[in-house]
Design a protein around this motif. Structure first.
Motif, short mmCIF file in Angstrom:
data_model
loop_
_atom_site.label_atom_id
_atom_site.label_comp_id
_atom_site.label_asym_id
_atom_site.label_seq_id
_atom_site.Cartn_x
_atom_site.Cartn_y
_atom_site.Cartn_z
N HIS A 29 0.83 -1.21 0.00
CA HIS A 29 0.00 0.00 0.00
C HIS A 29 0.87 1.26 0.00
N HIS A 80 -3.34 9.47 1.21
CA HIS A 80 -2.61 8.35 1.81
C HIS A 80 -1.69 8.82 2.93
N TRP A 129 -13.01 7.08 0.48
CA TRP A 129 -12.43 7.46 1.77
C TRP A 129 -13.54 7.84 2.74
N ASP A 164 -9.03 4.65 4.55
CA ASP A 164 -9.00 4.26 3.13
C ASP A 164 -9.93 3.05 2.96
N HIS A 168 -7.66 -2.16 -2.04
CA HIS A 168 -6.23 -2.43 -1.83
C HIS A 168 -5.82 -2.19 -0.37
FE LIG Z 1 -5.02 3.32 -0.62
#
Ligand SMILES: [Fe+2]
Length: 213
Positions: A29, A80, A129, A164, A168
């Protein structure tokens, strides 16, 4: 010369969030997904003479121009980095002080906040998100954004936390069970000390976290 942004180092060891988020997930990630967004953004910005010096400004510029490719990579770079800060390797019981009071006012209790966060995160369709944000009056609320969309394009709020909910973020550890990932986030992973600092920044209008330059 155009500013080139660096992949920020994680604020803890890459395996520190185990067992809730595995080392393998974090290596991929942070080291692959996050790194790729920053690399792509830098490549786009390198071709421009008018590049801003901060990532926050790049996100707002891309939004203003309707430059979707730049926006997606810049906003994902920012989101992120903010997500890593929103996580703590040591379990924190919950917020204290002013933020505790604001959450109890908005949601009635910390447990009710956790339930609503899980419901909203599970109900979010596809990638995106989940944010806890505060306005200048100190009122807090949960919002969700799609794909790369970010809370920093709304000048009326300051983000306190983000989760998140792209696949993924959790698929290697939880497969399709997003509810279990969200439960781990609200119960074990939230960095409430970071959220408290952001809350004070929301109230005073200065000192909010910024992407490192
Ligand atoms: Fe992500």
């Amino acid at each position: 010369m155009t500013v080139q942004f660096k992949l920020p180092e994680l604020p803890y060891d890459v395996g520190a969030l185990e067992p809730h988020i595995s080392r393998t997930t974090m290596e991929t990630h942070h080291g692959k997904h996050h790194a790729a967004y920053i690399k792509n953004m830098n490549a786009i910005m390198a071709e421009r003479a008018d590049a801003p010096n901060t990532l926050e400004e790049v996100v707002l510029l891309a939004q203003k121009e309707g430059n979707k490719k730049l926006f997606n990579n810049a906003a994902q770079s920012w989101n992120h980095a903010f997500f890593w800060e929103s996580l703590s390797p040591s379990v924190q019981d919950g917020p204290s002080g002013d933020l505790k009071a604001a959450i109890e006012k908005a949601f009635s209790s910390l447990d009710a906040f956790k339930d609503e966060a899980k419901t909203k995160g599970v109900g979010h369709f596809a990638s995106g998100w989940l944010w806890l944000v505060a306005d200048k009056s100190g009122a807090v609320k949960l919002i969700d954004t799609h794909d790369a969309d970010t809370a920093i394009t709304d000048s009326s709020v300051t983000p306190l936390l983000v989760c998140d909910v792209w696949e993924h973020a959790y698929y290697l550890d939880y497969k399709n069970e997003r509810p279990k990932f969200l439960d781990a986030f609200v119960s074990k992973l939230v960095n409430w000390r970071f959220a408290e600092a952001q809350y004070q920044a929301a109230r005073t209008g200065s000192g909010a976290w910024r992407f490192p330059v």
